[in-house]
Write a protein that holds these residues in place. Structure first.
Motif, PDB file in Angstrom:
ATOM      1  N   ARG A  19       0.805  -1.217   0.000  1.00 18.46           N
ATOM      2  CA  ARG A  19       0.000   0.000   0.000  1.00 18.46           C
ATOM      3  C   ARG A  19       0.846   1.279   0.000  1.00 18.46           C
ATOM      4  O   ARG A  19       0.340   2.359  -0.236  1.00 18.46           O
ATOM      5  CB  ARG A  19      -0.912   0.031   1.238  1.00 18.46           C
ATOM      6  N   VAL A  20       2.137   1.146   0.326  1.00 15.66           N
ATOM      7  CA  VAL A  20       2.995   2.322   0.511  1.00 15.66           C
ATOM      8  C   VAL A  20       3.574   2.773  -0.830  1.00 15.66           C
ATOM      9  O   VAL A  20       4.226   2.008  -1.527  1.00 15.66           O
ATOM     10  CB  VAL A  20       4.129   2.022   1.518  1.00 15.66           C
ATOM     11  N   GLN A  21       3.299   4.023  -1.163  1.00 14.76           N
ATOM     12  CA  GLN A  21       3.832   4.627  -2.387  1.00 14.76           C
ATOM     13  C   GLN A  21       5.205   5.243  -2.117  1.00 14.76           C
ATOM     14  O   GLN A  21       6.060   5.258  -2.978  1.00 14.76           O
ATOM     15  CB  GLN A  21       2.850   5.699  -2.875  1.00 14.76           C
ATOM     16  N   GLY A  22       5.380   5.793  -0.901  1.00 13.76           N
ATOM     17  CA  GLY A  22       6.646   6.419  -0.565  1.00 13.76           C
ATOM     18  C   GLY A  22       6.657   6.912   0.863  1.00 13.76           C
ATOM     19  O   GLY A  22       5.620   6.956   1.532  1.00 13.76           O
ATOM     20  N   ILE A  23       7.841   7.276   1.321  1.00 13.61           N
ATOM     21  CA  ILE A  23       8.026   7.833   2.668  1.00 13.61           C
ATOM     22  C   ILE A  23       8.778   9.144   2.496  1.00 13.61           C
ATOM     23  O   ILE A  23       9.811   9.184   1.824  1.00 13.61           O
ATOM     24  CB  ILE A  23       8.818   6.860   3.560  1.00 13.61           C
ATOM     25  N   MET A  76      -4.358   4.446  -2.211  1.00  9.71           N
ATOM     26  CA  MET A  76      -5.692   3.992  -1.830  1.00  9.71           C
ATOM     27  C   MET A  76      -6.613   4.098  -3.037  1.00  9.71           C
ATOM     28  O   MET A  76      -6.853   5.193  -3.530  1.00  9.71           O
ATOM     29  CB  MET A  76      -6.253   4.862  -0.692  1.00  9.71           C
ATOM     30  N   GLU A  77      -7.110   2.969  -3.512  1.00  9.25           N
ATOM     31  CA  GLU A  77      -8.001   2.913  -4.669  1.00  9.25           C
ATOM     32  C   GLU A  77      -7.483   3.807  -5.789  1.00  9.25           C
ATOM     33  O   GLU A  77      -6.493   3.508  -6.400  1.00  9.25           O
ATOM     34  CB  GLU A  77      -9.435   3.253  -4.262  1.00  9.25           C
ATOM     35  N   GLU A  78      -8.140   4.946  -6.020  1.00 11.02           N
ATOM     36  CA  GLU A  78      -7.790   5.802  -7.158  1.00 11.02           C
ATOM     37  C   GLU A  78      -6.904   6.992  -6.790  1.00 11.02           C
ATOM     38  O   GLU A  78      -6.610   7.819  -7.634  1.00 11.02           O
ATOM     39  CB  GLU A  78      -9.081   6.339  -7.810  1.00 11.02           C
ATOM     40  N   GLU A  79      -6.543   7.138  -5.512  1.00  7.28           N
ATOM     41  CA  GLU A  79      -5.804   8.336  -5.118  1.00  7.28           C
ATOM     42  C   GLU A  79      -4.695   8.030  -4.124  1.00  7.28           C
ATOM     43  O   GLU A  79      -4.637   6.957  -3.545  1.00  7.28           O
ATOM     44  CB  GLU A  79      -6.766   9.370  -4.539  1.00  7.28           C
ATOM     45  N   LEU A  80      -3.823   9.020  -3.949  1.00 10.96           N
ATOM     46  CA  LEU A  80      -2.772   8.937  -2.945  1.00 10.96           C
ATOM     47  C   LEU A  80      -3.229   9.691  -1.704  1.00 10.96           C
ATOM     48  O   LEU A  80      -3.834  10.756  -1.803  1.00 10.96           O
ATOM     49  CB  LEU A  80      -1.478   9.560  -3.474  1.00 10.96           C
ATOM     50  N   VAL A  81      -2.929   9.129  -0.530  1.00 10.28           N
ATOM     51  CA  VAL A  81      -3.279   9.738   0.749  1.00 10.28           C
ATOM     52  C   VAL A  81      -2.036   9.688   1.621  1.00 10.28           C
ATOM     53  O   VAL A  81      -1.315   8.694   1.611  1.00 10.28           O
ATOM     54  CB  VAL A  81      -4.436   8.966   1.431  1.00 10.28           C
ATOM     55  N   LEU A 124      -0.459  -4.408  13.458  1.00 11.53           N
ATOM     56  CA  LEU A 124      -0.567  -4.380  12.003  1.00 11.53           C
ATOM     57  C   LEU A 124      -1.934  -3.816  11.625  1.00 11.53           C
ATOM     58  O   LEU A 124      -2.964  -4.409  11.935  1.00 11.53           O
ATOM     59  CB  LEU A 124      -0.376  -5.781  11.413  1.00 11.53           C
ATOM     60  N   ILE A 125      -1.915  -2.649  10.969  1.00 12.51           N
ATOM     61  CA  ILE A 125      -3.145  -1.948  10.631  1.00 12.51           C
ATOM     62  C   ILE A 125      -3.645  -2.381   9.260  1.00 12.51           C
ATOM     63  O   ILE A 125      -2.871  -2.499   8.323  1.00 12.51           O
ATOM     64  CB  ILE A 125      -2.900  -0.420  10.617  1.00 12.51           C
ATOM     65  N   ASP A 126      -4.957  -2.615   9.163  1.00 10.03           N
ATOM     66  CA  ASP A 126      -5.604  -2.808   7.853  1.00 10.03           C
ATOM     67  C   ASP A 126      -5.979  -1.420   7.377  1.00 10.03           C
ATOM     68  O   ASP A 126      -7.030  -0.891   7.711  1.00 10.03           O
ATOM     69  CB  ASP A 126      -6.835  -3.703   8.001  1.00 10.03           C
ATOM     70  N   ILE A 127      -5.092  -0.800   6.628  1.00  6.47           N
ATOM     71  CA  ILE A 127      -5.222   0.614   6.276  1.00  6.47           C
ATOM     72  C   ILE A 127      -6.478   0.876   5.439  1.00  6.47           C
ATOM     73  O   ILE A 127      -7.097   1.923   5.549  1.00  6.47           O
ATOM     74  CB  ILE A 127      -3.929   1.146   5.612  1.00  6.47           C
TER      75      ILE A 127
END
Length: 133
Positions: A19-23, A76-81, A124-127
């Protein structure tokens, strides 16, 4: 399974790296008038405008006066958060067998389980479920 482990209010949490795009380090946040309290504002990341969420409020964690140093960008789905965390600790490869289920009904809504290391416990989170609520 690979996870990103981060600290919030002296507790450790993890999200799956899928799920992680970047830090990123903390950057300038533009406040949004009349936004819900869990929305910290917007950031401009390489031309993309991204909503920044205060995950402390979403998780009902008591805010401790620590500096929030990192932003984890999630796909997340169609967008970055973005979520603001005190600090990103590490990225680890874990065996799914060590994830223990949580019996607390309230926490089951957004927690996949706890990772029980010898020296610490990481939630462990289910984001997807957390941000859907």
């Amino acid at each position: 399974m690979q996870v990103v482990i981060f600290t919030l209010s002296n507790e450790q949490f993890a999200v799956e790296t899928a799920r992680v795009q970047g830090i990123n380090d903390m950057m300038e946040i533009t406040k949004v008038p009349n936004a819900p309290s869990y929305i910290k504002g917007l950031i401009n990341l390489r031309g993309n405008v991204i909503s920044l969420l205060d995950i402390n409020l979403i998780l009902n964690l008591q805010k401790i006066d620590t500096t929030q140093n990192n932003i984890i960008i999630l796909h997340m789905e169609e967008e970055l958060v973005g979520i603001v965390v005190d600090k990103v600790d590490e990225v680890l490869e874990i065996d799914e067998d060590i994830i223990e289920r949580v019996e607390d009904e309230q926490m089951e809504l957004y927690v996949k389980g706890v990772i029980n290391f010898k020296d610490r416990i990481v939630t462990l989170i289910d984001i997807d479920k957390l941000l859907a609520n």
